[in-house]
Design a protein around this motif. Structure first.
Motif: not given
Length: 288
Positions: A6-13, A226-236
């Protein structure tokens, strides 16, 4: 791997591995990747490198994209907006023990610190086959004439390879499976890993402090912000990235990644050379 993304919504890390993800294994930064990161940051997202590289191995061309900070040394170092949140070092005794054993075994090491890279004079010749192996297999122009000084610019060659500010020690491998197993037996209080080109046996081993990992470093940075893990995106693309892809809310594997990385990901994009990073940013809605 999940069946839908699903495309992200809100601010992501966003956390980006560097070699094989942000840049090619020939150290080329695709224009599309730089564009995607700038667009994501313009949209309000925060973007960090999350790499095995030390602070000293991050060239200005990468910082010039506008990154918010970095995780280096596979998690030994964390920097956010210029503030150092974590900086874990081997002790001088651990460094001396590791370097002494590696050199006795004929596995030339180099030290990775935040101030620079350090290797013995013998490393320049000994490392030449390893630094050429992957680009030669890809048919990269000039691969057969690559030198250590070009791939690892600014490296200082010295026989004094002991320090108390070393985040990680990388070392050449002669027989990867045997050498890595032996290193783990000889250095049980340290973490022994490996790295190298996609689709190849490891080209280098590495040694770092116990407890160092990309996952732990990401958790420290998210907690700080204070950022949420669910809003984090990792690339590798490599085995060392699996834990961060699984830990973050969304994990993205590069097309040139290993099977294990792709299995751990929510999304598999194209190769780094085929604009894979930018395509995934767009698919996830990070570029607005």
């Amino acid at each position: 791997m999940s069946s839908a993304v699903v495309p992200t919504t809100g601010i992501r890390t966003v956390f980006l591995d560097v070699d094989g993800t942000l840049v090619t294994y020939e150290n080329v930064l695709p224009d599309s990747a730089a564009w995607a990161i700038r667009e994501a940051r313009r949209a309000g997202h925060r973007v960090y490198a999350c790499t095995g590289r030390s602070r000293a191995e991050m060239p200005e061309a990468i910082w010039a994209i506008g990154l918010d900070g970095m995780i280096g040394g596979n998690g030994a170092y964390v920097e956010d907006d210029g503030e150092v949140l974590l900086d874990q070092h081997l002790s001088a005794a651990q460094c001396e023990q590791a370097v002494s054993w590696l050199r006795r075994r004929g596995l030339e090491p180099y030290l990775e610190t935040n101030s620079g890279l350090y290797a013995s004079p013998a490393f320049r010749d000994a490392a030449r086959p390893a630094i050429r192996a992957y680009p030669i297999s890809k048919g990269a122009a000039g691969a057969s004439s690559m030198e250590v000084d070009g791939v690892l610019p600014g490296m200082v060659f010295t026989d004094e390879l002991v320090g108390d500010d070393v985040n990680k020690i990388s070392f050449l491998l002669a027989s990867p499976e045997d050498d890595l197993a032996a290193a783990r037996r000889e250095l049980p209080d340290l973490v022994v890993g490996s790295w190298g080109g996609s689709g190849h046996e490891p080209l280098f081993g590495d040694v770092s402090c116990t407890g160092v990992s990309k996952r732990h470093a990401i958790d420290a940075l998210l907690t700080h912000r204070g950022a949420a893990r669910r809003d984090a995106v990792a690339f590798g693309d490599a085995a060392v990235d699996v834990e961060m892809l699984e830990y973050c809310g969304t994990g993205v594997a590069m097309g040139n990644g290993s099977p294990a990385v792709k299995e751990a990901a929510d999304l598999v994009t194209d190769d780094v050379e085929a604009d894979g990073l930018a395509k995934a940013f767009e698919r996830l809605g990070l570029t607005g």
